[in-house]
Design an enzyme around this catalytic site. Structure first.
Site, PDB file in Angstrom:
ATOM      1  N   LYS A 272       0.819  -1.405  -0.315  1.00 39.75           N
ATOM      2  CA  LYS A 272       0.546  -0.290   0.016  1.00 39.75           C
ATOM      3  C   LYS A 272       1.229   1.553   0.111  1.00 39.75           C
ATOM      4  O   LYS A 272       0.306   2.434  -0.803  1.00 39.75           O
ATOM      5  CB  LYS A 272      -1.328   0.034   1.246  1.00 39.75           C
ATOM      6  CG  LYS A 272      -1.970  -1.384   1.079  1.00 39.75           C
ATOM      7  CD  LYS A 272      -2.679  -1.250   2.336  1.00 39.75           C
ATOM      8  CE  LYS A 272      -3.333  -2.297   2.520  1.00 39.75           C
ATOM      9  NZ  LYS A 272      -3.136  -3.696   2.752  1.00 39.75           N
ATOM     10  N   ASP A 317       7.239   0.735  16.397  1.00 42.33           N
ATOM     11  CA  ASP A 317       6.207   0.188  16.825  1.00 42.33           C
ATOM     12  C   ASP A 317       5.062   0.734  17.221  1.00 42.33           C
ATOM     13  O   ASP A 317       4.957   1.905  17.179  1.00 42.33           O
ATOM     14  CB  ASP A 317       6.404  -0.852  18.321  1.00 42.33           C
ATOM     15  CG  ASP A 317       5.048  -1.041  19.078  1.00 42.33           C
ATOM     16  OD1 ASP A 317       3.814  -1.394  18.606  1.00 42.33           O
ATOM     17  OD2 ASP A 317       5.511  -1.710  20.020  1.00 42.33           O
ATOM     18  N   CYS A 478      -7.309  -7.517   6.833  1.00 36.97           N
ATOM     19  CA  CYS A 478      -8.096  -8.067   5.872  1.00 36.97           C
ATOM     20  C   CYS A 478      -9.216  -9.993   6.705  1.00 36.97           C
ATOM     21  O   CYS A 478      -8.434 -10.836   6.124  1.00 36.97           O
ATOM     22  CB  CYS A 478      -6.608  -9.145   4.817  1.00 36.97           C
ATOM     23  SG  CYS A 478      -4.807  -9.538   6.294  1.00 36.97           S
TER      24      CYS A 478
HETATM   25  C1  LIG Z   1      -1.423  -6.400   7.115  1.00 32.40           C
HETATM   26  S1  LIG Z   1       0.415  -6.580   7.574  1.00 32.40           S
HETATM   27  C2  LIG Z   1       0.314  -4.818   6.472  1.00 32.40           C
HETATM   28  C3  LIG Z   1       0.347  -4.817   5.140  1.00 32.40           C
HETATM   29  C4  LIG Z   1       1.088  -3.461   4.535  1.00 32.40           C
HETATM   30  N1  LIG Z   1       0.327  -2.509   4.756  1.00 32.40           N
HETATM   31  C5  LIG Z   1       0.825  -3.542   2.493  1.00 32.40           C
HETATM   32  O1  LIG Z   1       0.224  -2.933   1.794  1.00 32.40           O
HETATM   33  O2  LIG Z   1       1.838  -4.220   2.358  1.00 32.40           O
HETATM   34  C6  LIG Z   1       0.417  -5.749   8.891  1.00 32.40           C
HETATM   35  C7  LIG Z   1       2.568  -5.214   9.511  1.00 32.40           C
HETATM   36  O3  LIG Z   1       1.762  -5.142  10.296  1.00 32.40           O
HETATM   37  C8  LIG Z   1       3.236  -5.077  11.452  1.00 32.40           C
HETATM   38  N2  LIG Z   1       3.074  -4.950  12.389  1.00 32.40           N
HETATM   39  C9  LIG Z   1       2.539  -5.483  13.098  1.00 32.40           C
HETATM   40  N3  LIG Z   1       2.366  -4.916  14.760  1.00 32.40           N
HETATM   41  C10 LIG Z   1       3.225  -4.218  14.690  1.00 32.40           C
HETATM   42  C11 LIG Z   1       2.648  -2.960  15.369  1.00 32.40           C
HETATM   43  N4  LIG Z   1       3.233  -3.075  16.708  1.00 32.40           N
HETATM   44  N5  LIG Z   1       3.510  -1.475  14.698  1.00 32.40           N
HETATM   45  C12 LIG Z   1       4.011  -1.756  13.988  1.00 32.40           C
HETATM   46  N6  LIG Z   1       3.732  -3.179  12.436  1.00 32.40           N
HETATM   47  C13 LIG Z   1       3.719  -4.005  13.178  1.00 32.40           C
HETATM   48  C14 LIG Z   1       3.570  -6.691  11.132  1.00 32.40           C
HETATM   49  O4  LIG Z   1       5.443  -6.430  11.119  1.00 32.40           O
HETATM   50  C15 LIG Z   1       2.724  -6.514   9.588  1.00 32.40           C
HETATM   51  O5  LIG Z   1       4.442  -6.420   8.375  1.00 32.40           O
END
Ligand SMILES: C[S@@+](CC[C@H](N)C(=O)[O-])C[C@H]1O[C@@H](n2cnc3c(N)ncnc32)[C@H](O)[C@@H]1O
Length: 561
Positions: A272, A317, A478
């Site tokens: 995205k 984070d 998703c």
């Molecule tokens: C649904 S995926 C995102 C996909 C991305 N937006 C895309 O379109 O390619 C969720 C992402 O959130 C990250 N994530 C999980 N917990 C998180 C946190 N507390 N802070 C930041 N990122 C986090 C994961 O590493 C993962 O890459």
């Protein structure tokens, strides 16, 4: 083949859910609709969706190149549609003409060349391997769990899936030692359970001994598949990006404008982020953050590949995205006008929320382990040492490249001041119960589903603070789980009176769920109120669009006083 043979050697999986989760989803969607969703989840979409990088090329040029690539490949011949027309077409939705579809086909009935009397030689693969194969991948060695005796290189084999089975204590497992020998007889382990779980016929690239000896490589060349979808692995790198249609729509819902400052809070692998950058014609600033250092590197790599320069990446984070002005520390305050290297004010999590956070981290960790291609090690913690801050400050002073694409390091951020972004995308980590194809869903419980929602609400609390008054916040997941979708929207609208749902363009998804649900333990979950359902987009895997399950809510941010 006799009729009972067809029943066995076919693809007709039934998705297994935790019974309480199943009850909850049946209440949310109605029994028939949920049955259709459940069935649709077991199949891949019937087409591949390709986003063209319009900064580098055009959809016409991409269609021409893909047509040639498909014509030259063996797969291409099989993809030509029954009326002889090309399987490649431009998306007809206004504004999405830069999206290209490549139609696949299936489910196909496969001749396994022998039946119950004379069973075919078989290769049994893990569920994750099967899900990848259904999307167009080959059968790789690590995914193979069991195989018939005396299989030699070049043999014809039927490929089937080993599914998790229920244990005595409500647990699920695949009790199968890698290297198990199959006979194709009812005495085989999991003989009955494999019925209806055959995904294709292929030719072994290794003998049985080789499959369990070598560490990697293709085990079976699956030439005759239940679903035929082209694999675009390494094809037109930088010019195209394989992305689900709802994800592309989420970038449009944000409606990014040239020159704006945008935050993508959970950005990796950058699908995205790069879609947003292209909509902004690569003018402005997109801050792409993710908790995982290695995943941030993936965003950098993708940005570089696509030739996008407006993306700045950080390891951050999302639960700690806001830094309050009164916590500024001179030694780490903004450098060169950058306000990202700051001391952070972290909200403390309650024990429940810690649990939610841990659960979410665990499910993320689970997903990570399952990603074959990923070499990432989960990061031990997000605390930033003073040494790191000094190093980071030094890097900034020395003039960091805008995308930081070189050097294989991700800058660590300690958060951003409130109201510092025009628009924020929170594409939250979630239960992923909308992803297709999915062959098993038994691990999520109502508690784990609720915990995902809690984790997402904490992230949303941060996101809300970071958007300026008059700005836009888009929340997406998703999953088909209302606890992570409608319930999160309800929470946001009830808690932050200055938020309102905004119309989305294009709007091709369906309405959200209105109402509430009381769980057996008395916990009440509120969803949307009448009138709000048409303001969100809910992509239903069983609908004609044939997409993954996805949810998008767009909020306008009013005066925060
Ligand atoms: C649904 S995926 C995102 C996909 C991305 N937006 C895309 O379109 O390619 C969720 C992402 O959130 C990250 N994530 C999980 N917990 C998180 C946190 N507390 N802070 C930041 N990122 C986090 C994961 O590493 C993962 O890459």
């Amino acid at each position: 083949m006799d009729p009972s043979g067809w029943e066995r050697y076919c693809y007709d999986p039934v998705l297994r859910w935790n019974p309480e989760v199943e009850d909850y989803f049946i209440k949310a969607y109605g029994p028939d609709h949920f049955a259709r969703i459940s069935k649709a989840l077991t199949r891949p979409s019937s087409y591949s969706c390709i986003r063209v990088n319009t900064v580098k090329t055009t959809s016409d040029a991409v269609i021409e190149k893909l047509t040639k690539i498909l014509n030259d490949s063996e797969d291409g011949l099989k993809l030509v549609q029954s009326d002889g027309s090309s399987p490649i077409s431009k998306c007809q939705i206004p504004g999405l003409e830069y999206v290209v579809f490549v139609n696949g086909s299936g489910p196909h009935r496969i001749e396994y060349e022998s039946g119950l009397e004379n069973p075919p030689k078989e290769v049994l693969v893990s569920r994750k391997c099967a899900e990848a194969v259904l999307r167009g991948a080959q059968v790789y060695v690590p995914g193979v769990l069991a195989c018939t005796a005396h299989v030699e290189k070049g043999d014809a084999v039927a490929v089937c899936v080993a599914m998790e089975q229920p244990g005595d204590e409500g647990d699920w497992s695949v009790n199968m030692t890698r290297g198990t020998t199959l006979q194709g007889l009812p005495t085989d382990p999991f003989y009955c359970e494999r019925s209806g779980l055959y995904i294709g016929m292929g030719t072994t690239m290794l003998s049985r001994a080789g499959m369990f000896r070598v560490p990697h490589g293709i085990a079976v060349d699956l030439s005759n598949r239940v679903f035929r979808l082209p694999s675009f692995h390494n094809v037109l790198e930088g010019e195209i990006f394989l992305q689900n249609l709802p994800s592309i729509v989420a970038a449009h819902a944000l409606d990014p404008q040239k020159g704006e400052r945008i935050l993508d809070m959970c950005a990796a692998p950058g699908g995205k982020t790069t879609a947003i950058a292209i909509l902004m014609k690569d003018e402005g600033e997109i801050v792409a953050a993710d908790r995982s250092h290695n995943k941030v590197l993936d965003v950098q790599k993708l940005s570089a590949e696509m030739g996008l320069t407006c993306i700045t990446t950080y390891k951050l984070d999302a639960l700690k995205s806001v830094c309050l002005p009164n916590t500024l520390n001179d030694s780490t305050a903004s450098v060169n006008g950058e306000n990202s290297v700051l001391l952070t004010s972290h909200s403390e999590l309650s024990p429940n929320e810690e649990m939610a956070s841990d659960a979410s981290k665990r499910s993320e960790a689970g997903k990570l382990r399952e990603e074959k291609a990923s070499t990432e090690q989960l990061n031990g913690g997000d605390n930033v040492s003073q040494a790191d801050i000094r190093k980071n400050k030094g890097r900034l002073k020395n003039g960091r490249g805008r995308t930081q694409c070189q050097g294989g390091r991700a800058g660590k951020s300690q958060g951003f001041p409130p109201n510092s972004f025009d628009r924020v995308l929170l594409d939250a980590p979630c239960s992923a119960l909308g992803l297709r194809p999915r062959l098993f869903a038994g691990l999520e419980t109502v508690i784990s589903l609720r915990n995902h929602g809690r984790y997402q609400r904490k992230m949303l609390d941060q996101a809300v603070q970071l958007v300026r008054v008059g700005g836009i916040l888009v929340y997406s997941t998703c999953t088909i789980n209302p606890s992570e979708n409608e319930a999160v929207v309800r929470y946001a609208l009830d808690k932050y009176k200055f938020l309102s749902l905004a119309p989305q363009h294009p709007r091709i998804g369906g309405p959200g769920l209105v109402g509430r649900w009381e769980f057996p333990d008395g916990y009440i979950e509120e969803w949307l109120k009448p009138g709000e359902e048409e303001m969100v987009q809910k992509f239903d895997p069983s609908s004609e669009l044939d997409t993954i399950g996805f949810f998008i809510a767009k909020f306008s941010v009013g005066s925060k006083d």
